[in-house]
Scaffold this motif. Structure first.
Motif, PDB file in Angstrom:
ATOM      1  N   MET A   1       0.845  -1.196   0.000  1.00  0.00           N
ATOM      2  CA  MET A   1       0.000   0.000   0.000  1.00  0.00           C
ATOM      3  C   MET A   1       0.879   1.244   0.000  1.00  0.00           C
ATOM      4  SD  MET A   1      -2.768   1.261   2.814  1.00  0.00           S
ATOM      5  CE  MET A   1      -3.738  -0.222   2.555  1.00  0.00           C
ATOM      6  N   THR A   2       0.573   2.164  -0.878  1.00  0.00           N
ATOM      7  CA  THR A   2       1.324   3.410  -0.938  1.00  0.00           C
ATOM      8  C   THR A   2       0.929   4.329   0.205  1.00  0.00           C
ATOM      9  OG1 THR A   2       1.391   3.267  -3.352  1.00  0.00           O
ATOM     10  CG2 THR A   2       1.868   5.407  -2.352  1.00  0.00           C
ATOM     11  N   THR A   3       1.928   4.791   0.955  1.00  0.00           N
ATOM     12  CA  THR A   3       1.652   5.703   2.054  1.00  0.00           C
ATOM     13  C   THR A   3       1.612   7.129   1.529  1.00  0.00           C
ATOM     14  OG1 THR A   3       2.784   4.233   3.586  1.00  0.00           O
ATOM     15  CG2 THR A   3       2.460   6.509   4.290  1.00  0.00           C
ATOM     16  N   LEU A   4       0.577   7.855   1.904  1.00  0.00           N
ATOM     17  CA  LEU A   4       0.414   9.237   1.464  1.00  0.00           C
ATOM     18  C   LEU A   4       0.458  10.142   2.688  1.00  0.00           C
ATOM     19  CD1 LEU A   4      -2.469   8.765  -1.116  1.00  0.00           C
ATOM     20  CD2 LEU A   4      -0.027   8.866  -1.555  1.00  0.00           C
ATOM     21  N   PRO A   5       1.645  10.505   3.149  1.00  0.00           N
ATOM     22  CA  PRO A   5       1.754  11.291   4.381  1.00  0.00           C
ATOM     23  C   PRO A   5       1.287  12.716   4.195  1.00  0.00           C
ATOM     24  CG  PRO A   5       3.888  11.136   3.308  1.00  0.00           C
ATOM     25  CD  PRO A   5       2.950  10.263   2.518  1.00  0.00           C
ATOM     26  N   HIS A   6       0.887  13.306   5.314  1.00  0.00           N
ATOM     27  CA  HIS A   6       0.538  14.731   5.296  1.00  0.00           C
ATOM     28  C   HIS A   6       1.808  15.539   5.099  1.00  0.00           C
ATOM     29  CE1 HIS A   6      -1.249  18.544   6.367  1.00  0.00           C
ATOM     30  NE2 HIS A   6      -0.272  18.725   7.230  1.00  0.00           N
ATOM     31  N   ARG A   7       1.742  16.541   4.206  1.00  0.00           N
ATOM     32  CA  ARG A   7       2.906  17.359   3.924  1.00  0.00           C
ATOM     33  C   ARG A   7       2.653  18.772   4.418  1.00  0.00           C
ATOM     34  NH1 ARG A   7       6.523  16.197   0.346  1.00  0.00           N
ATOM     35  NH2 ARG A   7       6.532  18.300  -0.505  1.00  0.00           N
ATOM     36  N   GLU A   8       3.605  19.314   5.163  1.00  0.00           N
ATOM     37  CA  GLU A   8       3.471  20.676   5.657  1.00  0.00           C
ATOM     38  C   GLU A   8       4.487  21.567   4.959  1.00  0.00           C
ATOM     39  OE1 GLU A   8       3.788  20.811   9.828  1.00  0.00           O
ATOM     40  OE2 GLU A   8       1.977  19.656  10.209  1.00  0.00           O
ATOM     41  N   ALA A   9       4.008  22.614   4.313  1.00  0.00           N
ATOM     42  CA  ALA A   9       4.903  23.542   3.631  1.00  0.00           C
ATOM     43  C   ALA A   9       5.635  24.391   4.671  1.00  0.00           C
ATOM     44  CB  ALA A   9       4.116  24.449   2.690  1.00  0.00           C
ATOM     45  N   ALA A  10       6.899  24.689   4.383  1.00  0.00           N
ATOM     46  CA  ALA A  10       7.670  25.537   5.281  1.00  0.00           C
ATOM     47  C   ALA A  10       7.080  26.942   5.294  1.00  0.00           C
ATOM     48  CB  ALA A  10       9.123  25.603   4.807  1.00  0.00           C
ATOM     49  N   PRO A  11       7.016  27.577   6.475  1.00  0.00           N
ATOM     50  CA  PRO A  11       6.462  28.925   6.533  1.00  0.00           C
ATOM     51  C   PRO A  11       7.310  29.900   5.736  1.00  0.00           C
ATOM     52  CG  PRO A  11       7.536  28.347   8.602  1.00  0.00           C
ATOM     53  CD  PRO A  11       7.488  27.100   7.775  1.00  0.00           C
ATOM     54  N   GLU A  49      -7.291   3.187  -0.227  1.00  0.00           N
ATOM     55  CA  GLU A  49      -5.964   3.495   0.288  1.00  0.00           C
ATOM     56  C   GLU A  49      -5.846   4.961   0.713  1.00  0.00           C
ATOM     57  OE1 GLU A  49      -2.905   2.290  -2.365  1.00  0.00           O
ATOM     58  OE2 GLU A  49      -3.505   0.187  -2.383  1.00  0.00           O
ATOM     59  N   LEU A  50      -6.432   5.838  -0.082  1.00  0.00           N
ATOM     60  CA  LEU A  50      -6.391   7.254   0.275  1.00  0.00           C
ATOM     61  C   LEU A  50      -7.155   7.518   1.568  1.00  0.00           C
ATOM     62  CD1 LEU A  50      -6.949   8.882  -3.238  1.00  0.00           C
ATOM     63  CD2 LEU A  50      -4.852   8.960  -1.881  1.00  0.00           C
ATOM     64  N   ALA A  51      -8.323   6.908   1.707  1.00  0.00           N
ATOM     65  CA  ALA A  51      -9.127   7.091   2.922  1.00  0.00           C
ATOM     66  C   ALA A  51      -8.367   6.596   4.138  1.00  0.00           C
ATOM     67  CB  ALA A  51     -10.455   6.361   2.780  1.00  0.00           C
ATOM     68  N   GLU A  52      -7.721   5.455   4.009  1.00  0.00           N
ATOM     69  CA  GLU A  52      -6.977   4.895   5.145  1.00  0.00           C
ATOM     70  C   GLU A  52      -5.744   5.741   5.453  1.00  0.00           C
ATOM     71  OE1 GLU A  52      -4.710   0.727   6.431  1.00  0.00           O
ATOM     72  OE2 GLU A  52      -6.160   0.742   4.766  1.00  0.00           O
ATOM     73  N   ALA A  53      -5.038   6.163   4.408  1.00  0.00           N
ATOM     74  CA  ALA A  53      -3.807   6.929   4.613  1.00  0.00           C
ATOM     75  C   ALA A  53      -4.072   8.274   5.274  1.00  0.00           C
ATOM     76  CB  ALA A  53      -3.097   7.132   3.273  1.00  0.00           C
ATOM     77  N   TYR A  54      -5.175   8.916   4.929  1.00  0.00           N
ATOM     78  CA  TYR A  54      -5.491  10.231   5.474  1.00  0.00           C
ATOM     79  C   TYR A  54      -6.435  10.170   6.668  1.00  0.00           C
ATOM     80  CZ  TYR A  54      -3.080  12.670   1.708  1.00  0.00           C
ATOM     81  OH  TYR A  54      -2.123  13.158   0.862  1.00  0.00           O
ATOM     82  N   GLY A  55      -6.903   8.977   7.012  1.00  0.00           N
ATOM     83  CA  GLY A  55      -7.769   8.834   8.173  1.00  0.00           C
ATOM     84  C   GLY A  55      -9.122   9.479   8.003  1.00  0.00           C
ATOM     85  N   VAL A  56      -9.683   9.366   6.797  1.00  0.00           N
ATOM     86  CA  VAL A  56     -10.991   9.948   6.527  1.00  0.00           C
ATOM     87  C   VAL A  56     -11.892   8.886   5.909  1.00  0.00           C
ATOM     88  CG1 VAL A  56     -10.037  12.259   6.198  1.00  0.00           C
ATOM     89  CG2 VAL A  56     -10.284  10.736   4.218  1.00  0.00           C
TER      90      VAL A  56
END
Length: 235
Positions: A1-11, A49-56
């Motif tokens: 399963m491809t992991t789709l982590p949350h990405r935070e842009a640098a301020p 997979e997207l729902a599981e990876a993002y917890g939605v």
């Protein structure tokens, strides 16, 4: 399963936090990853997979994919699969035509106000870009600052919704720019163009400022054949 982590842009700048729906947040994150080429053309995206990876749940996933499909960044095959699209050059050229037309008028507006505080802000963004590419070697931050530079000009000209319009259909041209940014010397060319635009605005040199914008915005499409040869899998 491809992991789709949350990405935070640098301020980078003081940007107000927007309260948006789960679907829109997911859309923005997936769109960012598609434009960054982390999710490349022909990649199949699974709702489960997207729902599981993002917890939605699957509902916001479905809605986000529909938004991406309207922009032409994915194609949804009912009861089958969802696939990231290849770069559409016709769409990229149309968006570039729209942006060029609008940005030339934005520059016309700003050139009448040499003391406009946004011009100094644009100069500071150029300095931050220089640091990002020459010291930090961070092309992702450099690209973010590039978007902020141009968005700032639209906001200063009093037409922020027109920048939003461009962004709503910029997925194909932005992926093309991402590929072009990988080329040696491209970041330096962008920096030089931004400096030139700011200098001409400060001096109220309208024709020179507009010519700098034309050269700057035309750079990527002028090299589209080279980009295609170097990265055929994206087209």
């Amino acid at each position: 399963m491809t992991t789709l982590p949350h990405r935070e842009a640098a301020p980078v700048a003081n940007i107000p936090i927007r309260r948006t729906s789960t679907s829109h947040q997911l859309y923005e994150q997936l769109r960012e990853r598609i434009i960054a080429l982390e999710l490349p053309p022909a990649l199949q995206l699974s709702r489960n997979e997207l729902a599981e990876a993002y917890g939605v749940s699957q509902t916001p996933v479905r809605d986000a994919l529909q938004m991406l499909e309207k922009e032409g960044l994915v194609v949804v095959y009912p009861q089958s699969k969802t696939e990231v699209t290849r770069i559409d050059l016709r769409h990229a050229r149309e968006t570039q035509f729209l942006r060029m037309s609008l940005e030339l008028e934005v520059v016309r507006t700003l050139s009448t106000e040499p003391a406009h505080p946004a011009i100094d802000q644009a100069a500071r963004l150029v300095q931050l870009q220089e640091t990002a590419v020459n010291i930090d070697e961070d092309l992702e931050r450099f690209a973010l600052l590039d978007r902020q530079f141009h968005r700032l000009m639209f906001e200063a000209a009093g037409v922020p919704d027109l920048w939003s319009l461009i962004q709503s259909r910029s997925g194909h041209i932005d992926r093309l720019r991402k590929l072009n940014l990988m080329d040696p010397g491209k970041a330096a060319t962008i920096l030089a163009a931004h400096r030139e635009i700011v200098t001409h605005l400060q001096a109220q040199e309208l024709s020179s400022a507009q010519e700098a914008v034309r050269r700057h915005l035309s750079g990527t499409l002028a090299k589209v054949d080279e980009i295609q040869r170097a990265h055929p899998q994206f087209f």
